[in-house]
Design an enzyme around this catalytic site. Structure first.
Site, PDB file in Angstrom:
ATOM      1  N   SER A 882       5.459  -3.750  -1.853  1.00  0.00           N
ATOM      2  CA  SER A 882       4.652  -3.292  -0.718  1.00  0.00           C
ATOM      3  C   SER A 882       4.994  -1.847  -0.362  1.00  0.00           C
ATOM      4  CB  SER A 882       4.858  -4.217   0.480  1.00  0.00           C
ATOM      5  OG  SER A 882       6.224  -4.412   0.729  1.00  0.00           O
ATOM      6  N   ASN A 885       3.141   0.265  -2.889  1.00  0.00           N
ATOM      7  CA  ASN A 885       1.687   0.205  -2.991  1.00  0.00           C
ATOM      8  C   ASN A 885       0.896  -0.001  -1.710  1.00  0.00           C
ATOM      9  OD1 ASN A 885       1.504   0.263  -5.975  1.00  0.00           O
ATOM     10  ND2 ASN A 885       2.680  -1.634  -5.780  1.00  0.00           N
ATOM     11  N   TYR A 886       1.516  -0.520  -0.691  1.00  0.00           N
ATOM     12  CA  TYR A 886       0.705  -0.909   0.460  1.00  0.00           C
ATOM     13  C   TYR A 886       1.048  -0.233   1.782  1.00  0.00           C
ATOM     14  CZ  TYR A 886      -1.352  -4.586  -2.362  1.00  0.00           C
ATOM     15  OH  TYR A 886      -2.035  -5.264  -3.328  1.00  0.00           O
ATOM     16  N   LEU A 887       2.230   0.268   1.886  1.00  0.00           N
ATOM     17  CA  LEU A 887       2.624   0.813   3.177  1.00  0.00           C
ATOM     18  C   LEU A 887       2.408   2.318   3.223  1.00  0.00           C
ATOM     19  CD1 LEU A 887       5.901  -1.269   3.580  1.00  0.00           C
ATOM     20  CD2 LEU A 887       3.628  -1.739   4.518  1.00  0.00           C
TER      21      LEU A 887
END
Length: 927
Positions: A882, A885-887
């Site tokens: 995460s 890639n996501y935060l």
DNA sequence: TGTTGGACTTGCCGTTATTCTA
DNA sequence: TAGAATAACGGCAAGTCCAACA
């Protein structure tokens, strides 16, 4: 548009939704089976393959084609077959069984260490380019936020916020210590105890959650606190201990048990237009709330506003507000948001234009970005102007070792090509793949083709790869035994060879290349029950590779003498530097891209996060819209779209593309099967399916009654293996989403929910204290995101050993503690201390000294207990994915600045390079 | 309109490097 | 200082999503 959706009833339901949420995940424990490697090795035998000689692909390079080309576009050169230096004499057959291999051993794999000490290129340039035309931060709008406040709440806020009890389920599967993390929204939090698995349970909500409001205003202007005293190691103890539960991955063998059907969807596919003309773009929140609006609102105030909005009991913090509740939360907001939605019900663009009073800034902000999907040649899809690089580097040719394997106990002489493939198999003897018949079948089938139909070797069962395995172990050992100097020399040598391939010059800027090494040949290691596992991944040669390079740049020299590239292109609408066709799946490609730290990647990363931030402006309307649709809409497709969107938003599910039969049978939202979702009255859905990478997703969620009803309806009359959403696929879903917000796709929800969860948790849970404590807060938030996204990892092989060691140490300390207690009481009575374990008298310490000692030991015990808990807690949660890639890194950077946490405590060197573009973010930045 | 090719992102894992601990 | 623990890195598999094509 969604006003109606927010009926009181619904609101009630939503409240329910706030119960404890438990993530349940399974533990495939595939690695656990390593322990069985001994056994595995005993049964290496498999069936006979085929004939049909087909070796050319795997032969070592024997360049025959012309010298390095100079032309622009070259057709691939055909290569004549390579003569194998060794013939393959027939070995005599004996009836004896192949001897088992005995030595266990570490997993082996063609190592490609290559520690490229990445010289950090200058990102200044690039980051400068990315500097947002930072909108002047609007004045704090401390009002009117009620409506959006909830919508902007992360999933976790709903799911974990309310004293959710993380429960861990350890279901041992196939000998693995599989366990699961369960997230669910069931009211009775107490019941979690009932569900307690073998191992421990963790309360998922730590005390951290309590500190909801705190103002960081005072911190805002402070510089990034490099000066802050660092506290050494990040303590993992503390509040985060409490959280979630454990899980393990799904054991390979269990895959089938899920009955994931490979039945492919005969899509009904009603035209998307039917939705389009009715559903219009959902207007973002009307208030002129800029991306940074919130930035200026003291946290405390934010806390207040949301609380006010919910008017919930004091102790029920806002975290607990479910999606639906947010939708209904402030009636005013609902009507506000719904109005535009309705208005927009004719066309998309008008509403969007309107919307972009708000989003204008966003569009403006992202003006530097170009659509990456513009037809080539149109000029708009241009990714670079000049591109110079040196191509790719190939793995060294195969070097035969000459170790003979046995067939029916007789040594067999193989050609180098045959030996190479045999070695690929031999080095995997101690892996789990040996338990997979398909792996062995595929391997033998490909190998047999290479052996030829008249070869002595006719079946895998009689093969004994032990000698090669042993040889490989020895090689590994030798390598291990090398002196530091030797290792260093090797490394430097390698670096020197690779240096020229490591860099590209893009528009005059030196950028790191990501994967400049061509993949070496090997056996395909598909994940889960991949139908092609074990197949031979042939050696890639220059003639397989297409190079992409600037028009005026010199064509990279082909590193293998006598060979040449398949093709050279000058396509500046793409970012790849080279590609070749995937030898396993001819329909796919393997690309060489720039590294994550490059400007190009950074740019698209930033676009991704900007898009997710944009969703924040639309989310309220979107939620209202889908709520209305799954509640009232009679059109089956619209209903399915609404429910799917709800699930994607609420559970962070992936979109779920259709898959071919030659891929592992995994699903995402649109491809869920009836058997993957079990409705449990009154309104709980039990999910159980294999997602990306065959990672099991298990979850029990309380959903809105309308969703529950809809799911029941979608299931009715269908077999377990049929599609739950039979009217839906990802393109329809995404087409619909695009009508609600420009550029919106299913995956944006994951980014949005992950980032907003982090932002929210950080702002709520960060208190003062030491840097280490703040880091713990960050890790806690990071973990929650990882759980939401179902990011799992395999329990490390040494986990149980580590736990035992910790337990032993704790026991020792406890024993010592008891002794000290005894001594203390003796000393206090004027007696000498008891004798030590060795029978000798102990030193006579005074009571104060004994008490000090006891305090020290006590502290040690406490620390170890916390470590133990943290270790167990995180053993199956992968935090890295995460973060990478996501935060949105700006959340992290801004938080670090506000709280004087050195960014290096959160981002490692790679991440610092990857997120260089985010480093100059304003401390007040909020997602 | 559905399918497929193509380009890119996401994700887990094994290996290697670094840090910690005794 | 060695060995263990942990973090970082890199490999490559497996997703998503768009647009061209049939």
């Amino acid at each position: 548009m969604a006003v109606e959706a927010c009926t009181p009833n619904l609101m009630e339901d939503m409240e329910d939704d706030e119960g404890p949420v438990i993530f349940k995940r399974s533990n495939p424990a595939s690695k656990q089976n390593q322990a069985n490697s001994e056994k595995k090795k005993l049964s290496l035998q498999k069936h006979v393959g085929q004939s049909a000689v087909h070796t050319s692909d795997v032969r070592p390079a024997n360049g025959e084609s012309s010298s390095a080309q100079k032309g622009r576009i070259q057709p691939s050169a055909k290569t004549p077959p390579v003569k194998s230096p060794l013939s393959s004499p027939k070995a005599s057959n004996s009836s004896a069984k192949a001897s088992p291999i005995t030595s266990p051993g570490a997993n082996s794999k063609p190592s490609a260490s290559a520690t490229s000490t990445a010289k950090q290129q200058n990102h200044h340039k690039s980051s400068a380019a990315f500097i947002e035309p930072k909108p002047s931060v609007p004045a704090a709008k401390a009002n009117s936020n009620s409506e959006s406040s909830d919508d902007e709440k992360p999933l976790s806020a709903r799911t974990f916020g309310c004293s959710s009890k993380g429960k861990s389920n350890h279901a041992n599967k196939e000998g693995g210590d599989s366990c699961s993390i369960r997230r669910r929204v069931i009211e009775e939090s107490e019941d979690s105890e009932d569900e307690k698995p073998l191992s421990r349970r963790f309360t998922s909500k730590s005390s951290l959650g309590e500190s909801t409001s705190k103002s960081y205003d005072s911190d805002e202007k402070k510089p990034l606190a490099a000066k802050v005293q660092q506290n050494g190691s990040v303590s993992r103890d503390g509040p985060m201990n409490k959280s979630a539960s454990l899980s393990n991955k799904r054991p390979p063998g269990e895959v089938k048990s899920l009955n994931q059907s490979s039945v492919k969807k005969p899509k009904l596919s009603s035209p998307i237009t039917s939705i389009s003309n009715k559903q219009a773009a959902v207007k973002p929140e009307p208030e002129p709330k800029a991306e940074d609006d919130d930035d200026n609102i003291p946290l405390s105030q934010r806390g207040k506003k949301s609380q006010a909005a919910t008017s919930k009991p004091k102790d029920e913090d806002d975290d607990n507000v479910p999606i639906a509740q947010r939708i209904k939360k402030s009636p005013a907001s609902v009507s506000k948001s719904s109005a535009p939605v309705k208005k927009a019900s004719t066309v998309v663009s008008p509403s969007l234009k309107k919307v972009n009073k708000n989003s204008k800034k966003v569009i403006k902000k992202t003006a530097y970005t170009k659509s990456s999907k513009v037809p080539p040649g149109s000029g708009e899809g241009q990714k670079w102007t000049t591109l110079v690089h040196n191509g790719v580097i190939f793995p060294p040719p195969y070097n035969p070792h000459g170790v003979k394997m046995l067939y029916k106990r007789q040594p067999i002489t193989l050609t180098p090509e045959q030996e190479e493939v045999a070695t690929m198999f031999a080095v995997m003897l101690d892996t789990d793949y040996m338990n997979k018949p398909r792996f062995k079948e595929n391997f033998f089938s490909d190998w047999k083709k290479m052996l030829g139909k008249n070869h002595t070797i006719q079946n895998l069962e009689d093969c004994d790869f032990g000698p090669i395995y042993e040889w490989h172990q020895q090689e590994k050992e030798k390598k291990k035994q090398m002196t530091t100097e030797e290792k260093k020399a090797l490394k430097e040598d390698k670096l020197q060879q690779e240096e020229k391939y490591m860099w590209a010059i893009v528009d005059g800027v030196k950028e790191k290349v990501g994967n400049f090494r061509v993949e070496p040949p090997g056996l395909f290691r598909g994940r889960g029950e991949h139908p092609k596992m074990g197949k031979l991944k042939k050696r890639i040669r220059p003639r397989d590779i297409t190079i992409n390079i600037g028009k005026d740049a010199p064509i990279p020299e082909c590193p293998i003498p006598g060979e040449r590239w398949k093709e050279v292109r000058n396509d500046n609408t793409v970012t790849w530097l080279a590609f070749w066709i995937d030898p396993i799946n001819q329909k796919e490609f393997k690309y060489v891209f720039l590294a994550a730290s490059s400007t190009l990647k950074g740019q698209s990363d930033k676009e991704k996060y900007e898009k997710a931030r944009l969703l924040k402006d639309y989310i309220h309307g979107i939620r209202a819209a889908y709520t209305k649709d799954f509640t009232n809409n009679k059109d089956p497709m619209k209903k399915q779209i609404a429910v799917a969107t709800y699930l994607i938003d609420k559970l962070a599910l992936r979109a779920g593309n259709e898959k071919d039969d030659d891929e592992a049978d995994t699903v995402g939202c649109c491809t869920l099967k009836v058997e993957n979702v079990e409705p449990v009255p009154p309104n709980i859905l039990k999910f159980d399916f294999l997602g990306k990478d065959s990672i099991r997703y298990q979850n029990e969620v309380q959903v809105e009654p309308a969703v529950f009803k809809a799911i029941q309806q979608f299931r009715s009359g269908k077999e377990g293996s049929e599609d739950l959403f039979d009217r839906l696929d990802t393109s329809k879903l995404n087409a619909h989403l695009k009508e609600l917000m420009p550029g919106l796709t299913a995956k944006v929800f994951r980014t949005y929910n992950a980032s907003i969860t982090l932002d929210d948790m950080l702002s709520k849970e960060t208190k003062g204290g030491e840097v280490a404590e703040k880091v713990v807060v960050y890790q806690h938030a990071n973990k929650e995101v990882a759980i939401i996204c179902n990011h799992q990892r395999t329990v490390s092989k040494s986990h149980s050993a580590q736990m035992s060691r910790l337990n032993e140490k704790i026991d020792e300390l406890k024993t010592a503690m008891e002794e000290l207690k005894t001594d203390l009481s003796r000393v206090k009575k004027g007696k000498p201390p008891s004798k030590g374990a060795d029978g000798k008298p102990k030193r006579n310490l005074n009571p104060e000294a004994l008490e000090r000692k006891m305090a020290q030991i006590n502290a040690k015990i406490e620390k170890m207990e916390r470590d133990k808990e943290t270790k167990e807690d995180l053993k199956t949660v992968a935090l890295g994915t995460s973060k990478i890639n996501y935060l949105d890194p700006r959340i992290t950077v801004a938080w670090c600045k506000r709280h004087e946490v050195p960014i290096e405590k959160i981002f490692n060197k790679s991440l610092l390079a990857k997120f260089a573009w985010s480093m100059d973010v304003d401390p007040s930045f909020r997602f």
